[in-house]
Design a protein around this motif. Structure first.
Motif, PDB file in Angstrom:
ATOM      1  N   THR A  38       0.744  -9.091   4.037  1.00  0.00           N
ATOM      2  CA  THR A  38       0.840  -9.968   2.874  1.00  0.00           C
ATOM      3  C   THR A  38       0.685 -11.451   3.202  1.00  0.00           C
ATOM      4  O   THR A  38       0.471 -12.257   2.301  1.00  0.00           O
ATOM      5  CB  THR A  38       2.189  -9.770   2.164  1.00  0.00           C
ATOM      6  OG1 THR A  38       3.256 -10.033   3.097  1.00  0.00           O
ATOM      7  CG2 THR A  38       2.320  -8.336   1.640  1.00  0.00           C
ATOM      8  N   GLN A  43       0.937  -2.852   4.223  1.00  0.00           N
ATOM      9  CA  GLN A  43      -0.005  -3.888   3.798  1.00  0.00           C
ATOM     10  C   GLN A  43       0.432  -5.244   4.332  1.00  0.00           C
ATOM     11  O   GLN A  43       1.597  -5.633   4.215  1.00  0.00           O
ATOM     12  CB  GLN A  43      -0.088  -3.948   2.275  1.00  0.00           C
ATOM     13  CG  GLN A  43      -1.111  -4.958   1.770  1.00  0.00           C
ATOM     14  CD  GLN A  43      -1.276  -4.903   0.262  1.00  0.00           C
ATOM     15  OE1 GLN A  43      -0.794  -3.971  -0.387  1.00  0.00           O
ATOM     16  NE2 GLN A  43      -1.949  -5.893  -0.288  1.00  0.00           N
ATOM     17  N   THR A  72       4.490  -8.169   6.414  1.00  0.00           N
ATOM     18  CA  THR A  72       4.073  -6.933   5.766  1.00  0.00           C
ATOM     19  C   THR A  72       5.019  -6.594   4.618  1.00  0.00           C
ATOM     20  O   THR A  72       6.196  -6.979   4.631  1.00  0.00           O
ATOM     21  CB  THR A  72       4.057  -5.753   6.757  1.00  0.00           C
ATOM     22  OG1 THR A  72       5.377  -5.580   7.303  1.00  0.00           O
ATOM     23  CG2 THR A  72       3.071  -5.996   7.890  1.00  0.00           C
ATOM     24  N   ASP A  95       0.860  -1.170   0.000  1.00  0.00           N
ATOM     25  CA  ASP A  95       0.000   0.000   0.000  1.00  0.00           C
ATOM     26  C   ASP A  95       0.900   1.225   0.000  1.00  0.00           C
ATOM     27  O   ASP A  95       1.675   1.437   0.931  1.00  0.00           O
ATOM     28  CB  ASP A  95      -0.862  -0.020   1.267  1.00  0.00           C
ATOM     29  CG  ASP A  95      -1.759   1.188   1.370  1.00  0.00           C
ATOM     30  OD1 ASP A  95      -1.730   2.025   0.461  1.00  0.00           O
ATOM     31  OD2 ASP A  95      -2.475   1.293   2.379  1.00  0.00           O
ATOM     32  N   THR A 155      -4.452  -3.788   6.281  1.00  0.00           N
ATOM     33  CA  THR A 155      -3.316  -2.890   6.464  1.00  0.00           C
ATOM     34  C   THR A 155      -3.089  -2.644   7.949  1.00  0.00           C
ATOM     35  O   THR A 155      -4.008  -2.727   8.759  1.00  0.00           O
ATOM     36  CB  THR A 155      -3.526  -1.534   5.751  1.00  0.00           C
ATOM     37  OG1 THR A 155      -4.739  -0.936   6.240  1.00  0.00           O
ATOM     38  CG2 THR A 155      -3.603  -1.701   4.250  1.00  0.00           C
TER      39      THR A 155
END
Length: 350
Positions: free
Chosen positions: A211, A209, A234, A112, A193
């Protein structure tokens, strides 16, 4: 049963017939010989996003024995603070999220972009707040300290008021990209997020974000309350990992039950984190318990940071997915089980 085995209560065992007892004894011996199961790095949990108010529909398969009923520790007296803490939000009956993300995990998803981190990076070990003058067992809005910056809210969708559903914290790791939360908080990484230091609709350090979601097979297959913890990966934000920006808390395994901790959380109906300091107790063999008022829905996954060591020794979850009262919270005990999971995630994460 997961990595942990629980002793059979004397009362229940006495009800078994000789034949059944002999059969079960053979099973136990076989289990000891073959050992416990390994850890799974699956990206999805089994129990999903249950809130305290709806635990009956998704309760973990194993429950605490009747002989180990919760016994919250009595708060310890300490000098009164110079400023009286404001009361934390009390609306909402749960520690877990009312709603959360769904869908499959997306390991390796793009980051993000968010906004560029505005803060200067802090060391991996955040400065320890001064606990002098803290009244144990009281809850107030958490001050904006370096340690508090490692704690943030998990969002489904945009990082905006009303969109956060659980709490997470940065876990120190070689890659600098790992978070700690409760396994019951989310079933996948899709659209999730993390915003460290979130306050009043603001993301002061940026957003990251999620993952991948990693849990043990004890949780993913059995909903084992003693393994209600998850490690999240992340993606970088503008080329920087989350720990590079806000620091991270080291994992504390096998630390004493009677530890004094700082308990952080983001209530689902509030836009600031809350903080309570108190001494933990032993609810059962693999469960910690703490008396801290006004920890409702949204605070699940909130870290328990040992005042003496600075290590994170728990996360709100475990028994009753964190507790069915806003004033008493639980955590699965951190031992070799979570340490092994973290080690495996560190070995596979980028």
């Amino acid at each position: 049963m997961g990595q942990h085995s629980r002793p059979t209560s004397r009362r229940r065992r006495s009800l078994l017939g000789p034949t059944l007892f002999t059969a079960l004894s053979a099973v136990v011996v076989a289990a000891v010989v073959t050992g416990t199961h390994g850890l799974s790095l699956s990206d999805a949990t089994a129990a999903g996003k249950a809130a305290r108010s709806s635990r009956a529909a998704v309760a973990p398969a194993a429950t605490a024995p009747a002989s180990e009923a919760p016994a919250a520790p009595a708060p310890v007296d300490a000098p009164a603070p110079t400023d009286s803490p404001s009361a934390a939000p009390t609306d909402g009956p749960t520690d877990g999220p009312t709603d959360g993300p769904t869908g499959s995990a997306s390991a390796g998803a793009s980051a993000d972009p968010g906004s560029a981190p505005a803060a200067t990076p802090t060391p991996s070990a955040p400065a320890t707040p001064d606990t002098r003058g803290v009244v144990l067992g009281t809850t107030a809005t958490a001050a904006a300290t370096p340690e508090a910056a490692t704690v943030g809210a998990l969002f489904s969708g945009a990082a905006a008021a009303g969109n956060h559903f659980c709490t997470a914290s940065v876990l120190h790791s070689p890659g600098g990209n790992l978070l700690l939360t409760a396994a019951h908080c989310l079933g996948s990484a899709g659209g999730v997020t993390f915003v460290p230091g979130y306050r009043d609709g603001s993301a002061p350090y940026g957003s990251w974000q999620v993952t991948a979601v990693h849990t043990t097979t004890g949780w993913s297959q059995k909903g084992d309350q003693d393994e209600d913890f998850a490690i999240l990966e992340t993606a970088p934000n503008n080329g920087r990992n989350v720990e590079d920006v806000v620091g991270g808390n080291r994992l504390g395994a096998d630390e004493p039950f009677g530890a004094t901790v700082r308990l952080y959380g983001y209530p689902g109906d509030a836009e600031e984190p809350i903080l309570c300091t108190n001494t933990t107790g032993r609810q059962s063999t693999y469960q910690r318990v703490i008396d801290c008022p006004a920890y409702p829905s949204g605070t699940s996954g909130g870290p328990w940071i040992n005042v003496a060591t600075g290590d994170v020794v728990g996360a709100i979850g475990g028994y009753q997915q964190g507790g069915d009262s806003d004033d008493v919270s639980y955590s699965a005990y951190f031992d070799h089980t979570i340490a092994g999971l973290v080690s495996q995630v560190e070995g596979t994460s980028s």
